[in-house]
Enzyme design. Structure first.
Site, PDB file in Angstrom:
ATOM      1  N   ARG A  69      19.389 -31.723  30.305  1.00  0.00           N
ATOM      2  CA  ARG A  69      19.307 -30.816  29.151  1.00  0.00           C
ATOM      3  C   ARG A  69      17.864 -30.479  28.773  1.00  0.00           C
ATOM      4  O   ARG A  69      17.542 -29.303  28.547  1.00  0.00           O
ATOM      5  CB  ARG A  69      20.072 -31.407  27.965  1.00  0.00           C
ATOM      6  N   ASN A  87      26.040 -31.051  26.654  1.00  0.00           N
ATOM      7  CA  ASN A  87      26.903 -31.837  27.524  1.00  0.00           C
ATOM      8  C   ASN A  87      28.341 -31.739  27.042  1.00  0.00           C
ATOM      9  O   ASN A  87      28.600 -31.686  25.830  1.00  0.00           O
ATOM     10  CB  ASN A  87      26.523 -33.324  27.486  1.00  0.00           C
TER      11      ASN A  87
END
Length: 824
Positions: A69, A87
């Site tokens: 990320r 996520n």
């Protein structure tokens, strides 16, 4: 290793499991703690700011807990894109908005520039309506839905963390539990998905303000590193005696002193406890061997670095790469004659199993000790201890002190073991550092599958779609502790990957505990898989092939479809069916399982088969075991407690005993291993076998044809061994010529089978092919005859790879509607 699938760009299918392309409202993201900064303007002169498109992008693979990320965040900001990343149970989702050319660059970089621990299997993108975001954000995880995300394996300490470990000015100086998004524990601490701190064994440790600041800073190396911690807020070391009493002083310094003084240390690692002693101390190594009840099986070593490892072993470039890889396996290496290692570490062995430090704690310890023995903390035949109380109870009579800590281990995991062959990895034990990253199947499974594996060197495998999750090494299913590890592991994998098996595959042997477990599963369809077919299917799946191939499956034992014990098999096989074309000739195995532990029994059986009741005089194996010869002869002749076997492993055992290598073994495969090490690797001559008439094989052979298999007279190799031994030839030459003869036999028989079947590919599998001398000679002999040869590289050729083969076969049979709902 997970092979990459082609990355797909442009408009993709709808997200799986009903997650449509519509994105969450901006308020929802902003109110859930997202990180946000203003995006940079587009860096192109050819597109206006209002020429914007928006895409819903999904990234599948090992993309959680690996810094993906923040990588996406940084990349998007550099390109001037807006939107957000997060996520969920499928992996990583991205909503990105910007000029089409920049989005194209963005998608390409997601795969090609991914973080070190990430494995990107697939990138898909769906075009949606632009929304006009002004920032790029990181959303928190979304835990609902059916799970499809992958979990990273545990990884060795990265260079940046090692620099901090040795920097007196750093707040994590000499802290044994430092880590970041690029390294540290993963699989062994995960309790559930998505991979977030509350779902790991780090949940009890509340981050201090400094760690929390790093964790929430997308420009920091520790952004969303779930195990992040420091001396102020993380786990602590403690050194205790066997009663659990904490010993005074610095735990690290006291442990280094204990190792130098010859004491045995129980050391809590990533996946369980190890037992450690100074590798150069003969008394300490001998004491460990005595207390552990491990008579002769070699111990593994941990060396501080490659330079130390080179002082112990000969290491080529690929072996160095294996040692230094992020997986940090035990690598089997040729021992240097002058290696400063106690004889009790690997008695009589030409090789050493060496690994390098893979945790900060290892680095700190070895900086003060030099090479140490580091072997699984257990008694012989038990699984590795991993719970603190359990470790003290089971190891109290072995270890002098215990170096532990208060970070829990959720899933016990042994060290992986590999060797190098032709510049590629040949797994011997697939575990820490490799598990649970999946093996990708050639075709998607119709339904989820559980494969229960074999009895020895057990692994299980759960699979859905195109992902096969082969478990960590479980061990031999011969006691309650190992069976418990097996059942607990299956439950964890099914939960972790959200797999509810509808098809369960198992070995044909009715008495295997893995088979009994399968039969007791409710609401599933069963697939019984012959042991050696599973070996060949495992090799096919390992290579992304479907067959048919000529499969050579050489191992110790496997239950055959005719009720006899197989082990020297030549099969025509694909992923659904097989036909037994040939096998080594069957001979009695006097005493059944006792013959496995006493190879001299197989020597007598081979001699009786070759020479009748009057084998040549002067053989040492007969003199050494003369008191029991008449009983063994009666067993073989009468067929009482002497099941017939075609096992190649037992053939190697017999020759080892005839050559005086050993009459009894203390661990599986010991006689064959020592026979390989005896052999002169420069010798190229071989003993020949006259192959039987092939009239039973028609010109065209189908997999399901009913012609009887050829019986190959391997006893001719035994006769050649005996002749040269009695003629006074050196054992080193005889052992080499025997190996060369087996390889030549395999190649010549495959050549004949190719003439009958038209199949020009050979798959080699089974534990006997862990013998690299035999493997080298066999591969060379086959290639000289124009064969394409398939070898293992992701799972072991031994029974540790059986579960993958069972999954592949079950999936193909399910695709054909051939699974059985019958029980019993």
């Amino acid at each position: 290793m997970v092979p990459h699938r082609p990355v797909r760009f442009g408009t993709g299918p709808d997200p799986p499991h009903g997650t449509e392309a519509a994105e969450p409202a901006p308020e929802r993201v902003r109110t859930r703690g997202a990180v946000r900064v203003a995006a940079h303007p587009p860096d192109t002169q050819t597109e206006r700011v209002d020429d914007r498109v928006r895409e819903h992008i999904r990234v599948a693979g090992v993309v959680q807990g690996v810094g993906f990320r923040p990588f996406v965040y940084t990349l998007a900001c550099e390109l001037g894109l807006t939107g957000f990343v997060g996520n969920d149970v499928h992996g990583v989702f991205v909503f990105a908005e910007g000029p089409p050319s920049l989005l194209s660059r963005f998608r390409t970089a997601l795969s090609e520039q991914a973080p070190p621990l990430a494995v990107v299997d697939e990138v898909t993108a769906t075009a949606i309506e632009p929304r006009g975001d002004e920032t790029f954000e990181i959303a928190i995880s979304e835990p609902s839905g059916q799970r499809a995300t992958l979990i990273s394996a545990d990884s060795t300490t990265c260079v940046d963390c090692l620099a901090e470990l040795g920097d007196p000015g750093d707040r994590r100086y000499r802290y044994p539990f430092l880590n970041c998004t690029n390294c540290g524990p993963r699989f062994t601490i995960v309790t559930d998905v998505p991979y977030d701190r509350p779902l790991t064994t780090m949940a009890p440790f509340e981050m201090c303000a400094e760690c929390a600041a790093e964790y929430h800073d997308p420009t920091n190396r520790r952004f969303h590193a779930q195990p992040v911690c420091c001396p102020a807020c993380g786990p602590e070391l403690r050194l205790t005696d066997s009663t659990g009493t904490v010993l005074p002083g610095d735990p690290l310094d006291r442990t280094v002193a204990a190792l130098r003084d010859g004491e045995i240390v129980a050391l809590k690692g990533l996946g369980g406890y190890h037992l450690a002693v100074d590798a150069a101390n003969p008394d300490a190594a001998a004491t460990l061997r005595k207390r552990k009840h491990r008579e002769e099986k070699p111990f593994a070593l941990m060396a501080p670095d490659v330079a130390w490892a080179r002082a112990l072993c000969e290491i080529d470039e690929h072996e160095r790469e294996l040692l230094e890889s992020r997986r940090r396996p035990i690598v089997l290496l040729d021992r240097r004659p002058d290696a400063a290692v106690a004889e009790a570490v690997a008695p009589g062995n030409r090789q050493l199993g060496v690994m390098l430090p893979y945790t900060p704690l290892h680095h700190l310890l070895l900086a003060g000790t030099g090479p140490i023995v580091l072997t699984s903390a257990n008694l012989s035949d038990e699984p590795i201890a991993y719970r603190d109380t359990e470790a003290r109870e089971r190891l109290a009579e072995i270890a002098d002190v215990f170096l532990g800590h208060d970070r829990g281990i959720h899933m016990r995991t042994d060290d992986s073991v590999v060797r190098s062959f032709e510049g590629r990895e040949l797994p011997v034990r697939r575990s820490r550092g490799l598990v649970p990253e999946p093996v990708r199947l050639r075709r998607e499974l119709p339904r989820p599958v559980l494969a229960c594996g074999a009895e020895l060197k057990n692994t299980f495998c759960v699979a859905k779609g195109s992902n096969a999750f082969v478990s960590h090494h479980i061990g031999d299913l011969e006691n309650y502790e190992t069976l418990r590890s097996f059942t607990e592991g299956i439950e964890h994998f099914e939960r972790l990957f959200d797999i509810t098996p509808e098809v369960v595959a198992h070995d044909l042997h009715p008495e295997y505990l893995s088979t009994k477990y399968a039969v007791e599963r409710a609401d599933v369809e069963l697939v019984g898989v012959q042991h050696h077919h599973a070996h060949i299917a495992s090799c096919l799946a390992d290579n992304g092939e479907s067959g048919p191939v000529l499969g050579v499956a050489f191992d110790g034992l496997g239950f055959g479809t005719d009720g006899t014990i197989w082990g020297g098999e030549f099969l025509l096989a694909d992923l659904a069916d097989f036909r037994r074309l040939a096998h080594l000739e069957r001979i009695p195995m006097p005493g059944g399982d006792r013959a496995v532990k006493q190879p001299w029994r197989m020597a007598v059986s081979q001699l009786l088969s070759c020479y009748g009741t009057e084998p040549p005089g002067g053989l040492g194996v007969l003199r050494r075991n003369e008191p029991q010869l008449s009983a063994i002869t009666r067993m073989c002749e009468g067929g009482v407690n002497a099941p017939p076997t075609s096992s190649a492993g037992r053939l190697f055992d017999a020759v080892a005993a005839i050559l005086g290598v050993r009459d009894a073994v203390s661990y599986e495969g010991q006689a064959a291993i020592e026979l390989e090490q005896l052999a002169d690797r420069e010798e190229r001559n071989h003993y020949s076998v006259a192959l039987p008439d092939s009239g039973a094989l028609p010109d065209s052979v189908s997999i399901d044809a009913g012609s009887p298999p050829l019986s190959v007279p391997a006893g001719q190799l035994v006769r050649a061994v005996v002749d040269e031994l009695l003629a006074g030839q050196r054992g080193e030459l005889i052992a080499a010529r025997f190996h060369n003869g087996v390889a030549e036999l395999i190649a010549r028989l495959c050549e004949r089978l190719r003439d009958a079947t038209g199949v020009g590919e050979v798959a080699l599998s089974g534990g006997v092919f862990q013998n690299t001398l035999l493997l080298r000679r066999t591969v060379d002999a086959l290639r000289r005859r124009g064969f394409r040869v398939l070898l293992h590289s992701s799972v072991p050729p031994n029974d540790g790879g059986i579960s993958l083969g069972q999954v592949a076969i079950a999936g193909e049979r399910d695709r054909r509607g051939e699974c059985s709902p019958e029980r019993g």
